[in-house]
Design an enzyme around this catalytic site. Structure first.
Site, PDB file in Angstrom:
ATOM      1  N   ASP A  37       0.859  -1.266   0.106  1.00 59.63           N
ATOM      2  CA  ASP A  37       0.027  -0.022   0.022  1.00 59.63           C
ATOM      3  C   ASP A  37       0.780   1.198   0.028  1.00 59.63           C
ATOM      4  O   ASP A  37       0.467   2.312  -0.496  1.00 59.63           O
ATOM      5  CB  ASP A  37      -0.856  -0.074   1.457  1.00 59.63           C
ATOM      6  N   LEU A  83      16.322 -24.745 -37.340  1.00 62.58           N
ATOM      7  CA  LEU A  83      17.516 -25.361 -37.635  1.00 62.58           C
ATOM      8  C   LEU A  83      17.138 -26.385 -38.863  1.00 62.58           C
ATOM      9  O   LEU A  83      15.868 -26.893 -38.884  1.00 62.58           O
ATOM     10  CB  LEU A  83      17.796 -26.357 -36.353  1.00 62.58           C
ATOM     11  N   LYS A 113      18.463 -32.115 -27.902  1.00 58.80           N
ATOM     12  CA  LYS A 113      17.378 -31.194 -28.640  1.00 58.80           C
ATOM     13  C   LYS A 113      16.229 -31.701 -27.869  1.00 58.80           C
ATOM     14  O   LYS A 113      15.561 -32.496 -27.927  1.00 58.80           O
ATOM     15  CB  LYS A 113      17.232 -31.730 -30.134  1.00 58.80           C
ATOM     16  N   GLU A 171      14.030 -23.514 -24.733  1.00 58.78           N
ATOM     17  CA  GLU A 171      12.972 -24.411 -24.961  1.00 58.78           C
ATOM     18  C   GLU A 171      12.030 -24.526 -23.622  1.00 58.78           C
ATOM     19  O   GLU A 171      12.367 -24.671 -22.478  1.00 58.78           O
ATOM     20  CB  GLU A 171      13.296 -25.886 -25.269  1.00 58.78           C
ATOM     21  N   LYS A 287      26.596 -27.828 -32.934  1.00 58.04           N
ATOM     22  CA  LYS A 287      27.097 -26.464 -33.380  1.00 58.04           C
ATOM     23  C   LYS A 287      28.517 -26.238 -33.434  1.00 58.04           C
ATOM     24  O   LYS A 287      29.337 -26.880 -32.672  1.00 58.04           O
ATOM     25  CB  LYS A 287      26.382 -25.598 -32.162  1.00 58.04           C
ATOM     26  N   CYS A 405     -21.350 -53.191 -15.737  1.00 55.96           N
ATOM     27  CA  CYS A 405     -20.032 -53.425 -15.153  1.00 55.96           C
ATOM     28  C   CYS A 405     -19.492 -54.822 -15.599  1.00 55.96           C
ATOM     29  O   CYS A 405     -20.444 -55.727 -15.266  1.00 55.96           O
ATOM     30  CB  CYS A 405     -19.946 -53.287 -13.750  1.00 55.96           C
ATOM     31  N   CYS A 408     -19.013 -56.766 -11.848  1.00 58.84           N
ATOM     32  CA  CYS A 408     -20.524 -57.073 -10.839  1.00 58.84           C
ATOM     33  C   CYS A 408     -21.678 -56.873 -11.569  1.00 58.84           C
ATOM     34  O   CYS A 408     -22.745 -56.904 -10.941  1.00 58.84           O
ATOM     35  CB  CYS A 408     -20.323 -55.877  -9.637  1.00 58.84           C
TER      36      CYS A 408
END
Length: 673
Positions: A37, A83, A113, A171, A287, A405, A408
């Site tokens: 504040d 790339l 990568k 990334e 690279k 089901c 059951c």
């Protein structure tokens, strides 16, 4: 004076917006309301004195909680290139030849990568001022607010030599374990699933409300530099060291190499160990390391000539879908799954794969009898991606979801309005649900009870030793003698009955949060359970809490709160708690004296089977004593704790020179740092 006032107004505006973001989006304020504040009042006073300096979007004119992502578009200062790719050693050698013909290269930098979402981070005077997606390489979408919710990304650079302006490329990715948990929670809520971690990262980052992004455990790794004023780098590797020194999250998985043979060995190593990494990778980037040589080689219209991506083959295979069956889970959810001709994918043979729900089967257009594409990454459950339509013969047929089901006979239905999943409502007596709940109690995720696996859960029920989970902690040697399964002996000559009884006694001492997880309350996982245990202190207090009180707990919210209220409203659920409590199962949060912090500041990686610790148990012990457990080995790892049959992490530790210890040595560390 107006220049000084303008500077102070700009400072206050930035500081107030940062605090609003921490308060409204991250829910982690770093100053008191009174301090906030005071900042707002100072800004208001200055703007009143110099009204011509007040911006239209000043914090003094806007409500602080109104954060939203507009996805406006902005240009990158320096073009964000893509790339070029190669897919085999011949193509890679051709790239080597072209590169070295133009510029003799002495060093190659190889890095993983990351299969994520490309991001461009702009820091001005050390402050993160903008984050853009790649877009078309020239212009990207502004996702600044959402990116600021990523916990491992600093908003301010630190250290020496911070440039006045720098674009950092990286990334955004979803860690695999976190992605699996997210999809499981979405599936439980009946919401659409993300197809893969990359889609999950992109979808989480492009939320209109950054508070949603803040709830997704995204991470980021940086790997490049665009525009930069105030700093120079002689090599790619020195740039990475600088970025790391300024607090940015760089990868530990890169190497500077000098020969093609070393590059090929790096590629082969990570193709074999690609699932040892916390995130998905789809190849290796090579690279030229020296920046001067990079500049000499230059760019094409879309990509640098000095870098190439070697892409791994996708981990997808085809097989014949023989049938679609359904399984009933511990919370009653009925899930279709594919039953297929056996096929090997990602190192293991699979015959079953999840189909999530009936809508997914329709959406993917899958027919019984189709040749289908399946995918399996690491430990993720195999998933059917879709059919190979061209190979259909006309004999294929559509899947019809059952109406009752299979275990059951109860009529299946959606339990809550709008739920896309159907469930078996016979929660208490359905044999499938009961078997799955008992099996889950013994799992590492819950009470970690040795011997209480799928077969033993089935034996306890089929041999009528227990009626339901409420009887579990009242087992005796006499009761277990009725079953042949529990009279079998393992390699240590101990009967299954004896081992189970010992394990049940140990399970009684597990912390309250594990007891909560073991009760199979819908939506209540480890995070919510730990918050509930520490907030309320006992299971009785949790049972008495109102929905509003429960929803206020960190990590709980309205959905989990409603689920807790519904669960505790059932008498047979309360009977389970009563019987477990009478048997001595932990029902109170034990604060206790803090463990000595003998492992403070140490990071461990655990591989192989241990004698005196389970995998979850060792993690709890390390954390309680001040240490940290990591899933992957890096230069930051202090110790790799090795048990029986260690995995590839042992080789990684030896490669990096990380200290390797056995269980006995760990216990010595635990006793005294």
């Amino acid at each position: 004076m107006s220049t000084k006032a303008r500077r102070r107004i700009d400072e206050l505006t930035q500081e107030i917006r940062d605090h609003q973001f921490k308060y409204y989006v991250l829910d982690k304020p770093t100053i008191t309301d009174a301090e906030f504040d005071a900042l707002l009042r100072e800004l208001g006073d200055l703007e009143a004195k110099y009204p011509e300096l007040r911006a239209d979007d000043s914090p003094s004119l806007n409500i602080g909680g109104g954060f939203a992502t507009s996805f406006e578009q902005h240009d990158h200062i320096e073009k964000m290139m893509s790339l070029d790719n190669v897919f085999d050693s011949d193509e890679l050698n051709a790239w080597f030849d072209r590169t070295e013909k133009e510029e003799p290269v002495s060093e190659w930098l190889c890095e993983l990568k990351v299969d994520g979402l490309a991001i461009n981070l702009l820091y001005e005077d050390g402050l993160l001022t903008r984050a853009l997606t790649r877009g078309n390489g020239v212009t990207g979408e502004d996702v600044t607010l959402n990116v600021k919710t990523i916990k491992n990304l600093p908003h301010t650079l630190v250290g020496e030599g911070v440039p006045s302006l720098i674009e950092v490329r990286g990334e955004v990715y979803f860690p695999l374990e976190a992605f699996a948990e997210l999809n499981a929670s979405l599936e439980e809520l009946g919401k659409p699933l993300f197809a893969n971690p990359r889609n999950g990262a992109a979808g989480s980052l492009r939320q209109k409300d950054p508070r949603v992004s803040a709830q997704r455990p995204l991470s980021v790794v940086v790997h490049g530099i665009g525009a930069c004023d105030g700093a120079t780098f002689s090599s790619q590797s020195s740039a990475y060291e600088a970025l790391k020194g300024w607090g940015l999250p760089t990868s530990d998985h890169y190497r500077v190499l000098t020969t093609r043979k070393q590059v090929n060995e790096f590629i082969a190593h990570y193709e074999k160990h690609r699932h040892d990494i916390e995130h998905e990778i789809d190849g290796v980037v090579i690279k030229v390391n020296q920046r001067q040589q990079q500049a000499a080689l230059g760019f094409t219209s879309r990509a640098p000539k000095w870098a190439i991506a070697f892409k791994y083959p996708p981990e997808e295979v085809t097989t014949r879908l023989l049938d679609i069956k359904v399984s009933v889970g511990r919370t009653g959810r009925v899930t279709p799954f594919a039953f297929m001709e056996p096929v090997k994918v990602a190192g293991s043979t699979v015959t079953n794969a999840t189909l999530h729900n009936a809508q997914e089967v329709v959406r993917k257009g899958i027919l019984i009898g189709d040749v289908v594409v399946i995918r399996k990454a690491g430990d993720v459950i195999p998933e059917v991606l879709g059919p190979v339509v061209e190979q259909r013969t006309g004999s294929e047929r559509a899947f019809v979801m059952p109406t009752h089901c299979p275990d059951c006979g109860s009529e299946l239905r959606a339990i809550t309005e709008g739920d896309i999943d159907i469930r078996c409502p016979n929660t208490q007596f359905c044999p499938a649900q009961l078997r799955e709940r008992i099996y889950y109690i013994g799992s590492r995720a819950a009470l970690d009870i040795d011997v209480l696996g799928y077969e033993s859960a089935q034996a306890l029920l089929s041999d009528k030793i227990i009626e339901d989970e409420s009887d579990l902690f009242d087992l005796t040697a006499e009761k277990l003698s009725k079953s042949d399964f529990f009279q079998k002996k393992d390699g240590s000559a101990a009967a299954n009955a004896e081992k189970l009884l010992v394990a049940l006694e140990q399970a009684k001492t597990r912390p309250l949060w594990r007891t909560l997880v073991a009760l199979s309350i819908r939506h209540v996982g480890p995070t919510a359970a730990q918050s509930l245990a520490s907030t309320f202190g006992s299971i009785d207090a949790i049972a008495k809490a109102t929905a509003d009180e429960l929803a206020q707990v960190d990590g709980v919210g309205a959905t989990i709160a409603d689920s807790l209220i519904e669960w505790f409203s059932q008498q047979w659920h309360r009977d389970i708690i009563s019987q477990w409590k009478g048997a001595g199962v932990t029902m109170v949060h034990q604060l206790g004296a803090p463990a000595p912090q003998t492992l403070s500041g140490l990071t461990f990686v655990v591989t192989g089977g241990l004698v005196d610790f389970t995998r979850d148990g060792i993690a709890e012990v390390i954390a309680a004593h001040g240490g940290k457990v990591s899933s992957s080995v890096s230069k930051k790892t202090n110790y790799v704790l090795v048990g029986a049959d260690p995995g590839s992490k042992l080789g990684k530790a030896q490669e990096l020179g990380v200290s390797v210890i056995d269980e006995a040595q760990f216990k010595k560390l635990l006793a005294k740092a």
